[in-house]
Design a protein around this motif. Structure first.
Motif, PDB file in Angstrom:
ATOM      1  N   PHE A 165      40.872  30.018  45.673  1.00 38.38           N
ATOM      2  CA  PHE A 165      41.318  31.205  44.941  1.00 38.38           C
ATOM      3  C   PHE A 165      40.127  32.096  44.603  1.00 38.38           C
ATOM      4  O   PHE A 165      39.061  31.623  44.203  1.00 38.38           O
ATOM      5  N   GLY A 166      40.328  33.415  44.800  1.00 36.45           N
ATOM      6  CA  GLY A 166      39.296  34.389  44.444  1.00 36.45           C
ATOM      7  C   GLY A 166      39.926  35.744  44.185  1.00 36.45           C
ATOM      8  O   GLY A 166      41.117  35.956  44.432  1.00 36.45           O
ATOM      9  N   VAL A 167      39.127  36.662  43.685  1.00 32.56           N
ATOM     10  CA  VAL A 167      39.589  38.021  43.391  1.00 32.56           C
ATOM     11  C   VAL A 167      38.603  39.003  44.000  1.00 32.56           C
ATOM     12  O   VAL A 167      37.384  38.838  43.868  1.00 32.56           O
ATOM     13  N   ALA A 168      39.134  40.028  44.683  1.00 29.66           N
ATOM     14  CA  ALA A 168      38.321  41.135  45.198  1.00 29.66           C
ATOM     15  C   ALA A 168      38.575  42.356  44.324  1.00 29.66           C
ATOM     16  O   ALA A 168      39.699  42.592  43.875  1.00 29.66           O
ATOM     17  N   SER A 169      37.535  43.150  44.086  1.00 31.97           N
ATOM     18  CA  SER A 169      37.684  44.302  43.195  1.00 31.97           C
ATOM     19  C   SER A 169      38.623  45.355  43.761  1.00 31.97           C
ATOM     20  O   SER A 169      39.192  46.158  43.025  1.00 31.97           O
ATOM     21  N   ASN A 170      38.821  45.353  45.084  1.00 30.19           N
ATOM     22  CA  ASN A 170      39.785  46.239  45.735  1.00 30.19           C
ATOM     23  C   ASN A 170      40.046  45.702  47.136  1.00 30.19           C
ATOM     24  O   ASN A 170      39.551  44.622  47.486  1.00 30.19           O
ATOM     25  N   ALA A 171      40.780  46.455  47.943  1.00 31.12           N
ATOM     26  CA  ALA A 171      41.184  45.960  49.262  1.00 31.12           C
ATOM     27  C   ALA A 171      40.167  46.240  50.357  1.00 31.12           C
ATOM     28  O   ALA A 171      40.380  45.853  51.501  1.00 31.12           O
ATOM     29  N   SER A 172      39.063  46.901  50.048  1.00 30.93           N
ATOM     30  CA  SER A 172      38.086  47.241  51.081  1.00 30.93           C
ATOM     31  C   SER A 172      37.229  46.028  51.437  1.00 30.93           C
ATOM     32  O   SER A 172      37.099  45.088  50.655  1.00 30.93           O
ATOM     33  N   TYR A 173      36.606  46.071  52.622  1.00 31.33           N
ATOM     34  CA  TYR A 173      35.814  44.931  53.084  1.00 31.33           C
ATOM     35  C   TYR A 173      34.550  44.736  52.247  1.00 31.33           C
ATOM     36  O   TYR A 173      34.008  43.642  52.151  1.00 31.33           O
TER      37      TYR A 173
END
Length: 675
Positions: free
Chosen positions: A435-443
């Motif tokens: 499980f992780g979180v990205a600050s937005n959908a960009s690479y």
């Protein structure tokens, strides 16, 4: 407008009793700039004024007799707002030159300086001294004519919109080749639509953004790889963006969603139930079509065509609700109606996607548009555990409900997206579910990872199996990410769990806190595993740690592999895959106060490392000669592994297929190639 300005200047000069003179001018260009020289005889330098009203050039000046000189140039293409000018010291045959330097918005060769050069016949010249003659003319194929496409101007736009439903507009520069393939697709789709009875009302047209410079600019004309079209559905309605496609069939499919109404007007509740059963549906009640709230609702519906269904009933005002199939409770909009629809659209976007759905690359633009952080769970589809996966999804839906409008949740397959785990520091080892979180959908988003350590749960599987506790931990983690309290994740090796005194302590990015707040000072080796003789160097540090075991209460020998772990540049300046070995003394104050061994800066021998440590401790705390003698004995007792054996020489006999080379007879005749 330029002609009107010139006429106004002429009338002003006449009113003042003098004649306004249009000066001679010349121009040259490079790929990036325009150089314009305006000549006035006996120029009064203090009267020169140059400006760019609405992107066109305006020049005003007087000569020493007080005579007005005015020049208004409707420029062929766009220039930047900032410019510079200077009065030249060199005389010109037409007088004193004011040289104006303009920066091009689009870096390419202009075919002409102004929209209609004939108007300036006899006044305009080419400045070959400032012309970059290596610039090749742009290849401008007759796109509109070759493909029998209609052209649009600002004057004809509304008339054309009224004829079609919808009108697809390709806003392009004739010299731009960035969207060449998409331009061809647009032309093919236009021809196919004419043969399709269902699409005969669809219009395809082209706006030449150079000829219609101001209108093209208003329509967002650019020359880059983000090839898009404008879609007009009604006169007076703002256009919406339509992404280009690589095939005509895909483009025609994407156009179909604009062929029906943006808002479905309902006659009954049962009709609404039918829409809700199969579609994500946003519906509301309004007094009439003239209701200001309905106009905003319709505007948002037009901008979001194809993403969900919009429906309305007239006669009574009811709250706007958003319902998803298989979701029992709809969302109710309670935001502002006092803007241009932004609040409603921003509210709809994150709620129009499921609480949790499987992610693939085609959804990227959807999540980019939402603009929220993305929580991701990676599931192992190669060794599936359906019972555990069901619990994981149940846990995440419970968490997702708490973060609606603040964070989006997706699941990803190991077989497709396991490569992402490296950027989250979760690939050494890969343990699923992750499980992780990205600050937005960009690479290039900022990453955050949940590291399920032994103090959290005995195993990752047990963590997820305890649903209530997992919901609590995941909720706290996501809140921490949003609050900026969770450190960024980066590439990392697995943290060391079995360190003992007398061995090097291996520090990774996931255990980087040990460099920020060490229990005792660290003698730290930073290296890359792709260095020469890596095995020998590792053995040296192993033996060094063994020799210095007696000093374990004073400091610890540690290592950090920068090729496998993120290394913060503000603490240690180093190239990612550098093969250098560097040594640092990290005091208890942490990495920010680290001292580097500089003699030598890299690949220091062990004796230099010992002398460096002794200097930091104080000469009496570490006897370098004694330690060095013990180190040499340790290297004899625990030598590095032997280097790999060289590859055996090639057996030339195996090249039997090259028979006949004897006929080359020593390659006679090549002697003539000598110096």
């Amino acid at each position: 407008l330029p002609a009107a300005a010139a006429l106004a200047a002429t009338l002003l000069g006449a009113a003042l009793g003098g004649k306004v003179v249009t000066p001679h001018f010349k121009w040259g260009q490079t790929k990036d700039a325009i150089f314009l020289s305006v000549m006035v005889r006996d120029l009064d330098k203090s009267t020169v004024e140059v400006s760019l009203p609405e992107g066109d050039l305006r020049f005003r000046a007087k000569n020493t007799k007080g005579e007005e000189h005015a020049l208004d140039l409707p420029l062929r293409e766009d220039v930047e707002e900032e410019f510079r000018f200077e009065v030249s010291q060199r005389p010109d045959k037409w007088g004193v030159a004011t040289v104006v330097t303009l920066t091009k918005v689009h870096k390419h060769r202009w075919d002409v300086l102004v929209q209609n050069p004939k108007k300036f016949k006899g006044l305009i010249d080419k400045d070959w001294s400032r012309e970059d003659q290596s610039l090749d003319p742009e290849d401008e194929a007759p796109y509109v004519e070759d493909n029998e496409l209609a052209t649009i101007t600002e004057k004809t736009l509304n008339k054309t919109i009224s004829k079609f439903s919808p009108l697809i507009l390709n806003v392009r520069f004739p010299w731009c080749s960035q969207c060449k393939s998409q331009d061809e697709t647009f032309a093919k789709a236009a021809k196919s639509a004419k043969k399709n009875k269902q699409m005969k009302k669809v219009g395809f047209a082209v706006l030449d953004a150079r000829e219609e410079r101001r209108f093209g600019k208003a329509m967002g004309a650019v020359c880059d790889y983000n090839c898009e079209y404008k879609v007009f559905t009604e006169v007076g309605e703002a256009p919406v963006q339509l992404k280009s496609q690589w095939s005509e069939s895909a483009l025609l499919d994407s156009i179909k969603k604009y062929m029906g109404p943006a808002v479905h007007v309902l006659k009954s509740e049962s009709e609404l139930a039918g829409w809700k059963a199969k579609n994500t549906t946003c519906a509301g009640g309004f007094l009439s079509e003239a209701d200001p709230k309905y106009r905003l609702f319709k505007r948002v519906a037009g901008a979001m065509r194809g993403e969900l269904v919009f429906a309305a009933q007239f006669g009574a005002e009811r709250p706007v609700e958003l319902a998803l199939p298989n979701q029992t409770q709809p969302y109710t909009f309670e935001g502002s109606w006092g803007d241009n629809g932004t609040a409603l659209q921003s509210w709809i976007l994150p709620r129009a996607v499921p609480l949790l759905q499987e992610y693939d690359w085609q959804l990227r633009s959807t999540y980019e548009k939402i603009g929220l952080p993305m929580a991701k769970v990676w599931l192992n589809d190669a060794d599936s555990n359906p019972a555990l996966d069901k619990v994981v999804r149940h846990v995440l839906r419970r968490v997702a409900k708490k973060f609606v409008g603040r964070m989006a949740f997706v699941e990803q397959k190991k077989s497709t997206y396991s490569y992402e785990l490296r950027d989250y520091g979760l690939n050494h080892p890969e343990v699923y579910p992750a499980f992780g979180v990205a600050s937005n959908a960009s690479y290039n988003s900022v990453k955050y990872s949940l590291d399920v350590t032994a103090d959290v749960a005995p195993s990752v599987q047990e963590f997820w199996s305890d649903a209530d506790r997992a919901v609590e931990k995941l909720g706290a983690f996501c809140e921490g990410v949003l609050a900026g309290e969770v450190p960024e994740a980066h590439e990392s090796a697995a943290p060391q769990t079995n360190w003992t005194e007398g061995t090097p302590k291996t520090i990774t990015w996931r255990s980087y806190a040990e460099l920020q707040r060490p229990e005792r000072p660290l003698l730290l080796e930073i290296f890359g595993k792709y260095r020469a003789e890596d095995a020998r160097r590792r053995t040296e540090v192993d033996n060094l740690a063994a020799v210095l075991k007696d000093q374990a209460s004073l400091f610890t020998v540690a290592r950090y592999d920068a090729s496998d772990n993120y290394l913060p540049p503000e603490a240690f300046s180093r190239e990612k895959y550098s093969s250098d070995t560097e040594w640092y003394w990290v005091p208890k104050e942490g990495a920010a106060a680290a001292q580097k061994l500089t003699k030598p800066k890299r690949d220091a021998p062990i004796k230099a490392v010992l002398e460096f440590a002794a200097k930091q401790l104080g000469e009496s705390a570490l006897d370098v000669d004694t330690a060095m003698a013990r180190f040499e004995k340790e290297m004899e007792a625990n030598p590095p592994p032997p280097p790999p054996a060289p590859a055996p020489p090639m057996d030339m006999g195996e090249l039997g297929g090259m028979g006949g080379m004897e006929s080359m007879g020593g390659m006679g005749g090549m002697g003539g190639m000598g110096g």
